[in-house]
Scaffold this active site. Sequence first.
Site, PDB file in Angstrom:
ATOM      1  N   PRO A  84      48.357  35.653  35.164  1.00  0.00           N
ATOM      2  CA  PRO A  84      46.908  35.430  35.032  1.00  0.00           C
ATOM      3  C   PRO A  84      46.171  35.565  36.364  1.00  0.00           C
ATOM      4  O   PRO A  84      46.666  35.166  37.418  1.00  0.00           O
ATOM      5  CB  PRO A  84      46.824  34.005  34.484  1.00  0.00           C
ATOM      6  CG  PRO A  84      48.103  33.819  33.742  1.00  0.00           C
ATOM      7  CD  PRO A  84      49.142  34.552  34.548  1.00  0.00           C
ATOM      8  N   CYS A  85      44.945  36.088  36.264  1.00  0.00           N
ATOM      9  CA  CYS A  85      44.178  36.413  37.470  1.00  0.00           C
ATOM     10  C   CYS A  85      43.070  35.414  37.775  1.00  0.00           C
ATOM     11  O   CYS A  85      42.495  35.453  38.859  1.00  0.00           O
ATOM     12  CB  CYS A  85      43.570  37.805  37.327  1.00  0.00           C
ATOM     13  SG  CYS A  85      42.284  37.909  36.038  1.00  0.00           S
TER      14      CYS A  85
END
EC number: 2.1.1.37
Length: 381
Positions: free
Chosen positions: A73-74
Amino acid sequence: MPNFYEFFAGGGMARAGLGPGWTCLFANDFDHKKGLAYQANWGTGGELKIGDVRTVTASELSQYADLVWGSFPCQDLSLAGGGAGLKGERSGTFYPFWDVITGLIDDNRAPKIVAIENVCGTLTSHGGRDFEAICKTFADAGYRYGPLIVNASLFLPQSRPRLFVIGVRQDATIDPALLSPEPIEPFHTRGLRRAVEGVSSRYRKKMLWWNLPTPPHRKKTFADIIEENPSSVEWHTAAETKQILAKMSAVNLAKVEAAKRSGRRMVGGVYKRTRFDESGAKVQRAEIRFDDVAGCLRTPAGGSSRQTIVVVDGQKIRSRLISSRETARLMGLDDGYKLPKSYNEAYHLTGDGVAVDVVRHLARYLFEPLLDVYAAAEKAA
């Protein structure tokens, strides 16, 4: 046939990019809805585990993987995020992801290649310390590794630059043609080189500069992927289109006028942003681009990140939200890919993925040649 484990799999876009020549042994994602899309497209053969990556252990992964892919996840690394970086709840899942790789190494099943993908904000998060932490992780685990910035716009009409770090087990023999003695454009950008300079010499010793060919000039434009009669969204009324134009600054309206004079259908991507007007007051502006590429798809949060399009055909101007099928096309998914029926779920799935064509390029020019050398060495042994 090479095989792989796919973490943070979403709808399986890394799998789509690797192609039918690769076998997926295991896939994992936390999101139940994405898992349904994954199974709708790739079947229910049992390789997908829905659940937190923290619950995955090496012992439950079958066989041996040539490649482990992880698009973690960013949100905490994004420039628009809260700045928590790798200490964040979501981007911090990089570490439990790597715990699985450590378990594989301890089990004498170290994957030959490990590839991770994330936003370019990773390079500057916490003054570069998060990027160095990733480099340290690869180096300490016994991998030589190379960072790359690949913009999906090289292949698809979407501006989507992403950081990739590709690690190869240190016992691998690497074809010299796959390496460059120094950074090269377009994959080793100035920002990437600056971030690398901030990494301690200890970890830079194991760093490589991967040498990838630049793809042929892209012919497909944003206008080429537009649906005339989309089922997931409706065209705005003339009044609604007028409201969007009314939010544009003089500069952006001039772009629309230039598009009207171009003599061809042009499609502009519109994002609404808060700007200061001439008096210093905050106002909402509609900003448009007509450079034949869409703005980067983002995960919609409350509708604020949905991209609007403006289609200009001579004097005729229409607008609407970008359709879910168009978002899939911008990610390189063919029209046979099964999208969720819900517009938001489809947008969430595509906007959170990795561009298929980028993965294919990496596979063709890096992963598969690396594995060919491995295979030749194993055959000779």
